[in-house]
Each structure stands twice: as C-alpha cells, then as structure tokens.
Design an enzyme around this catalytic site. Structure first.
Site, mmCIF file in Angstrom:
data_model
loop_
_atom_site.group_PDB
_atom_site.id
_atom_site.type_symbol
_atom_site.label_atom_id
_atom_site.label_comp_id
_atom_site.label_asym_id
_atom_site.label_seq_id
_atom_site.Cartn_x
_atom_site.Cartn_y
_atom_site.Cartn_z
ATOM 1 N N ASP A 52 0.883 -1.158 0.000
ATOM 2 C CA ASP A 52 0.000 0.000 0.000
ATOM 3 C C ASP A 52 0.937 1.229 0.000
ATOM 4 O O ASP A 52 2.123 1.105 0.316
ATOM 5 C CB ASP A 52 -0.854 -0.057 1.272
ATOM 6 C CG ASP A 52 -1.628 1.206 1.513
ATOM 7 O OD1 ASP A 52 -2.382 1.602 0.619
ATOM 8 O OD2 ASP A 52 -1.468 1.810 2.591
ATOM 9 N N ASP B 184 0.049 5.071 0.943
ATOM 10 C CA ASP B 184 -0.163 6.047 2.003
ATOM 11 C C ASP B 184 -0.166 5.358 3.372
ATOM 12 O O ASP B 184 -0.994 4.494 3.619
ATOM 13 C CB ASP B 184 -1.514 6.724 1.705
ATOM 14 C CG ASP B 184 -1.954 7.665 2.776
ATOM 15 O OD1 ASP B 184 -1.138 8.496 3.185
ATOM 16 O OD2 ASP B 184 -3.106 7.572 3.205
HETATM 17 P P1 B16 Z 1 -7.094 10.319 -3.101
HETATM 18 P P2 B16 Z 1 -3.826 4.167 0.281
HETATM 19 C C1 B16 Z 1 -5.683 6.082 0.394
HETATM 20 O O1 B16 Z 1 -4.410 5.668 0.043
HETATM 21 C C2 B16 Z 1 -5.665 6.876 1.692
HETATM 22 O O2 B16 Z 1 -5.268 6.050 2.777
HETATM 23 C C3 B16 Z 1 -7.031 7.419 1.965
HETATM 24 O O3 B16 Z 1 -7.041 8.163 3.161
HETATM 25 C C4 B16 Z 1 -7.467 8.283 0.781
HETATM 26 O O4 B16 Z 1 -8.749 8.826 0.980
HETATM 27 C C5 B16 Z 1 -7.444 7.436 -0.486
HETATM 28 O O5 B16 Z 1 -6.137 6.932 -0.674
HETATM 29 C C6 B16 Z 1 -7.860 8.208 -1.724
HETATM 30 O O6 B16 Z 1 -6.886 9.155 -2.025
HETATM 31 O O7 B16 Z 1 -8.048 11.291 -2.514
HETATM 32 O O8 B16 Z 1 -5.691 10.882 -3.264
HETATM 33 O O9 B16 Z 1 -7.597 9.678 -4.363
HETATM 34 O O10 B16 Z 1 -3.759 4.013 1.758
HETATM 35 O O11 B16 Z 1 -4.751 3.189 -0.431
HETATM 36 O O12 B16 Z 1 -2.466 4.278 -0.359
HETATM 37 MG MG MG Z 2 -2.686 3.160 3.477
#
Ligand code: B16
Ligand code: MG
Length: 218
Positions: free
Chosen positions: A11, A13
């Site tokens: 993953d 984030d």
């Molecule tokens: P975006 P991951 C996720 O990333 C985040 O953890 C989550 O908090 C966020 O809302 C989601 O991506 C969407 O991100 O707004 O930039 O499209 O943890 O799957 O890497």
């Molecule tokens: Mg994450």
C-alpha cells in the site's frame, strides 16, 4: 504449509509514504471551513478509504446536495494536491525504500496498490516511481478497499496468483481486502487497526528483509 510468496504488494499512504498526515491536514481544512468537528482520531477511519467514502464518514449523516458533495470532495483534493507540491524523498517513511529495494534485489516482484488517484504524483514527488514492477491506483479498478479488486488487479498485472502474493497495509479496510483476495496479510500499525492481519509490525521500519523472508517462506 503455505506456499512460497512470489510477490509483495505494498500500500502507499501510511506504508511507503507519510502522506496520511497531508490527507489529515486537507480534510481538517475542509472540516473547519464547514464547521464540522474533525480530529486526528477521526482521521484514522479514513485510512485506505476512497475520497468520496471519506467525505461520507466526515459528514457523519449531515445532509448535503450532490453538487455540494462533489464541490467538497474537489476542494479537499485541491488542498491535498497543494500539500503534495512540497513533497520530497523525506516523505518516504523510515526504512520503507530500503525494504523495497532489498525485496526487489532478492528477485521478488513488487507492486504498489493504493486507492489514491494521486498515487503517481506521490511516487514521482518522492522519486520512487521507477522502483515498482506494477503500480495499481485509484484509476485501476472501480471498487475500492475493502474490496480485494485493487490487489487482484496488481497480482494479475504482475502475473502472480493471488495466493502467492503478500500485502503490506496500514488500514483496516486494506487488511480486509487482502484477506478477501486470499493473500498473505501483513499489517503496519496498532492491533485495533490491523489486528486482523496474519502478521503485524508497529512500523514499516521494523520489517527487515530477513524478517520478511521468514514470514513469506521465501
Ligand atoms: P485520493 P492508500 C488512500 O491511500 C488513503 O489512505 C485514503 O485516506 C485516501 O482517501 C485514499 O487513498 C484516496 O486518495 O483522494 O488521493 O484519491 O492508503 O490506499 O495508499
Ligand atoms: Mg494506506
């Protein structure tokens, strides 16, 4: 006995980069503007969840029109993208790049699977876009975590069977997705968040290549 793992899917984030703090700041700015209470604790519920699902959680039942909803989602993303412009390799979590490089050197395939539509921007900004064999992001599949689709997509692109993949995740929704995809789940974070994972580490820097190889039976 479990078969050898042939690929590790990370993953992004909260596992590779510290961008969850930027997500928090962007949501907090929106919440303050809208007079909605929002704390760091509340932000924990947004890990691994898609942008619109995050807003639903943040609104907590507050009714808004479809136009207002879309405007808020876009506004949050503007704030987030603004913060991403400051990104450098310093936003890579301690030990993450070393682990990815070690795994790769060992001949194990590696992928990123993030539901973020800003995945490419984050990888580019931190200078690690070229490291991965496959990058699956918020544009790759329709259903986001806890659906296993993003991990299944990454496995298919890697040419590896789901049961031969391990997933490293910091979100409860991400661990559920890995389990649903029949992959070996490795959680990063506290028990209350990733306790369902087969293995758990407090932070990514705690996973060394040796420990990972023991887990994945390589
Ligand atoms: P975006 P991951 C996720 O990333 C985040 O953890 C989550 O908090 C966020 O809302 C989601 O991506 C969407 O991100 O707004 O930039 O499209 O943890 O799957 O890497
Ligand atoms: Mg994450």
């Amino acid at each position: 006995m479990r078969k050898k793992i042939k690929a590790v899917i990370f993953d992004l984030d909260g596992v590779i980069t510290d961008t969850s703090e930027y997500h928090y700041q962007a949501w907090k700015r929106l919440a303050d503007e809208e007079g909605i209470p929002f704390s760091r604790d509340d932000n924990e519920k947004l890990r691994g969840v898609s942008r619109s699902e995050c807003l639903k959680i943040l609104l907590n039942g507050k009714q808004v029109s479809a136009e207002q909803f879309q405007e808020m989602v876009d506004r949050k993303n503007e704030y987030y993208v603004e913060l991403l412009r400051r990104m450098t390799s310093k936003n890579i979590l301690s030990g993450a790049k070393e682990l990815v490089l070690d795994v790769k050197k060992r001949g194990i395939k590696i992928a990123i699977a993030s539901v973020s539509k800003n995945t490419r921007t984050v990888l580019r900004g931190t200078g690690i876009e070229d490291l991965f064999d496959v990058i699956a992001d918020g544009y790759s599949v329709k259903n986001t975590k806890p659906s296993p689709d993003i991990f299944l997509f990454a496995a298919k692109e890697l040419g590896v069977k789901p049961e031969d993949c391990a997933v490293v995740e910091d979100a409860e929704a991400g661990i559920e997705a890995a389990l649903a995809g029949n992959m070996l789940s490795i959680g990063i974070g506290p028990e209350e968040r990733v306790g369902k994972a087969r293995f758990r580490f407090k932070k990514i820097g705690d996973i060394t290549l040796t420990k990972l190889l023991e887990i994945i039976n390589f």
